[in-house]
Design a protein around this motif. Sequence first.
Motif, PDB file in Angstrom:
ATOM      1  N   VAL A  63      -3.696   9.370   8.730  1.00  0.00           N
ATOM      2  CA  VAL A  63      -2.429   8.710   9.023  1.00  0.00           C
ATOM      3  C   VAL A  63      -1.320   9.704   9.370  1.00  0.00           C
ATOM      4  O   VAL A  63      -0.584   9.510  10.339  1.00  0.00           O
ATOM      5  CB  VAL A  63      -2.030   7.833   7.821  1.00  0.00           C
ATOM      6  CG1 VAL A  63      -0.639   7.285   7.987  1.00  0.00           C
ATOM      7  CG2 VAL A  63      -3.037   6.711   7.647  1.00  0.00           C
ATOM      8  N   LYS A  64      -1.160  10.724   8.558  1.00  0.00           N
ATOM      9  CA  LYS A  64      -0.150  11.764   8.809  1.00  0.00           C
ATOM     10  C   LYS A  64       1.223  11.176   9.094  1.00  0.00           C
ATOM     11  O   LYS A  64       1.938  11.617   9.991  1.00  0.00           O
ATOM     12  CB  LYS A  64      -0.600  12.668   9.956  1.00  0.00           C
ATOM     13  CG  LYS A  64      -1.899  13.401   9.660  1.00  0.00           C
ATOM     14  CD  LYS A  64      -2.362  14.253  10.827  1.00  0.00           C
ATOM     15  CE  LYS A  64      -3.680  14.922  10.516  1.00  0.00           C
ATOM     16  NZ  LYS A  64      -4.201  15.696  11.661  1.00  0.00           N
ATOM     17  N   GLY A  65       1.571  10.128   8.347  1.00  0.00           N
ATOM     18  CA  GLY A  65       2.889   9.524   8.484  1.00  0.00           C
ATOM     19  C   GLY A  65       3.060   8.613   9.674  1.00  0.00           C
ATOM     20  O   GLY A  65       4.162   8.125   9.935  1.00  0.00           O
ATOM     21  N   ARG A  66       2.016   8.343  10.401  1.00  0.00           N
ATOM     22  CA  ARG A  66       2.127   7.549  11.625  1.00  0.00           C
ATOM     23  C   ARG A  66       1.859   6.067  11.432  1.00  0.00           C
ATOM     24  O   ARG A  66       2.267   5.250  12.259  1.00  0.00           O
ATOM     25  CB  ARG A  66       1.136   8.096  12.669  1.00  0.00           C
ATOM     26  CG  ARG A  66       1.356   9.554  13.032  1.00  0.00           C
ATOM     27  CD  ARG A  66       0.291  10.022  14.023  1.00  0.00           C
ATOM     28  NE  ARG A  66      -1.053   9.919  13.432  1.00  0.00           N
ATOM     29  CZ  ARG A  66      -2.091   9.362  14.042  1.00  0.00           C
ATOM     30  NH1 ARG A  66      -1.935   8.836  15.252  1.00  0.00           N
ATOM     31  NH2 ARG A  66      -3.276   9.326  13.452  1.00  0.00           N
ATOM     32  N   PHE A  67       1.134   5.706  10.380  1.00  0.00           N
ATOM     33  CA  PHE A  67       0.730   4.316  10.173  1.00  0.00           C
ATOM     34  C   PHE A  67       1.437   3.743   8.952  1.00  0.00           C
ATOM     35  O   PHE A  67       1.695   4.462   7.970  1.00  0.00           O
ATOM     36  CB  PHE A  67      -0.778   4.218   9.929  1.00  0.00           C
ATOM     37  CG  PHE A  67      -1.649   4.633  11.089  1.00  0.00           C
ATOM     38  CD1 PHE A  67      -1.121   5.040  12.294  1.00  0.00           C
ATOM     39  CD2 PHE A  67      -3.033   4.622  10.946  1.00  0.00           C
ATOM     40  CE1 PHE A  67      -1.938   5.428  13.341  1.00  0.00           C
ATOM     41  CE2 PHE A  67      -3.867   4.995  11.978  1.00  0.00           C
ATOM     42  CZ  PHE A  67      -3.327   5.404  13.182  1.00  0.00           C
ATOM     43  N   THR A  68       1.686   2.441   8.989  1.00  0.00           N
ATOM     44  CA  THR A  68       2.289   1.745   7.860  1.00  0.00           C
ATOM     45  C   THR A  68       1.553   0.444   7.615  1.00  0.00           C
ATOM     46  O   THR A  68       1.383  -0.358   8.539  1.00  0.00           O
ATOM     47  CB  THR A  68       3.772   1.432   8.132  1.00  0.00           C
ATOM     48  OG1 THR A  68       4.469   2.652   8.440  1.00  0.00           O
ATOM     49  CG2 THR A  68       4.416   0.781   6.920  1.00  0.00           C
ATOM     50  N   VAL A  69       1.105   0.256   6.389  1.00  0.00           N
ATOM     51  CA  VAL A  69       0.425  -0.984   6.016  1.00  0.00           C
ATOM     52  C   VAL A  69       1.429  -1.877   5.289  1.00  0.00           C
ATOM     53  O   VAL A  69       2.251  -1.395   4.503  1.00  0.00           O
ATOM     54  CB  VAL A  69      -0.826  -0.712   5.157  1.00  0.00           C
ATOM     55  CG1 VAL A  69      -0.476  -0.006   3.845  1.00  0.00           C
ATOM     56  CG2 VAL A  69      -1.596  -2.000   4.907  1.00  0.00           C
ATOM     57  N   SER A  70       1.357  -3.175   5.573  1.00  0.00           N
ATOM     58  CA  SER A  70       2.246  -4.132   4.927  1.00  0.00           C
ATOM     59  C   SER A  70       1.514  -5.465   4.819  1.00  0.00           C
ATOM     60  O   SER A  70       0.453  -5.653   5.422  1.00  0.00           O
ATOM     61  CB  SER A  70       3.555  -4.282   5.712  1.00  0.00           C
ATOM     62  OG  SER A  70       3.305  -4.769   7.017  1.00  0.00           O
ATOM     63  N   ARG A  71       2.096  -6.363   4.063  1.00  0.00           N
ATOM     64  CA  ARG A  71       1.478  -7.678   3.913  1.00  0.00           C
ATOM     65  C   ARG A  71       2.538  -8.751   3.798  1.00  0.00           C
ATOM     66  O   ARG A  71       3.650  -8.493   3.345  1.00  0.00           O
ATOM     67  CB  ARG A  71       0.539  -7.696   2.704  1.00  0.00           C
ATOM     68  CG  ARG A  71       1.218  -7.590   1.368  1.00  0.00           C
ATOM     69  CD  ARG A  71       0.174  -7.384   0.251  1.00  0.00           C
ATOM     70  NE  ARG A  71      -0.688  -8.551   0.104  1.00  0.00           N
ATOM     71  CZ  ARG A  71      -1.888  -8.504  -0.483  1.00  0.00           C
ATOM     72  NH1 ARG A  71      -2.344  -7.353  -0.971  1.00  0.00           N
ATOM     73  NH2 ARG A  71      -2.603  -9.596  -0.589  1.00  0.00           N
ATOM     74  N   ASP A  72       2.142  -9.955   4.192  1.00  0.00           N
ATOM     75  CA  ASP A  72       2.977 -11.136   4.057  1.00  0.00           C
ATOM     76  C   ASP A  72       2.125 -12.173   3.351  1.00  0.00           C
ATOM     77  O   ASP A  72       1.275 -12.818   3.984  1.00  0.00           O
ATOM     78  CB  ASP A  72       3.436 -11.627   5.432  1.00  0.00           C
ATOM     79  CG  ASP A  72       4.383 -12.813   5.340  1.00  0.00           C
ATOM     80  OD1 ASP A  72       4.395 -13.499   4.312  1.00  0.00           O
ATOM     81  OD2 ASP A  72       5.102 -13.062   6.323  1.00  0.00           O
TER      82      ASP A  72
END
Length: 117
Positions: A63-72
């Motif tokens: 990831v190296k700070g490039r990806f973000t996981v989230s949920r709804d």
Amino acid sequence: VQLQASGGGLVQDGDSLRLSCQASGLTFSSYAMGWFRQATGKERDFVAAIGWNGGTTYNTMIVKGRFTVSRDNAMNTVYLQMDSLKPEDTAVYYCAAATDGGNYVLWGRGTLVTVSS
């Protein structure tokens, strides 16, 4: 019970994509959700996960700070925002649902991400 991943496609080096994974037939808010990827001829790698309470874990080597996981939880959906994509991010991306013990028990079909140079 089903996980349906979507949002993959063909993009250029440096572009962004947001993957979605919608769950059905399970109590989504009770599960941790993970993203994995598998490039052709390679092992499947863990990318990121998010707990039922929103806590996140990342494979920092990828990831190296490039990806973000989230949920709804209201939408039964988990997302993976991917920025600054590189050709080495080309892979089929899978979402999966994990029990409290951290075992991934349900897998989606995957969505292909192709990053051209």
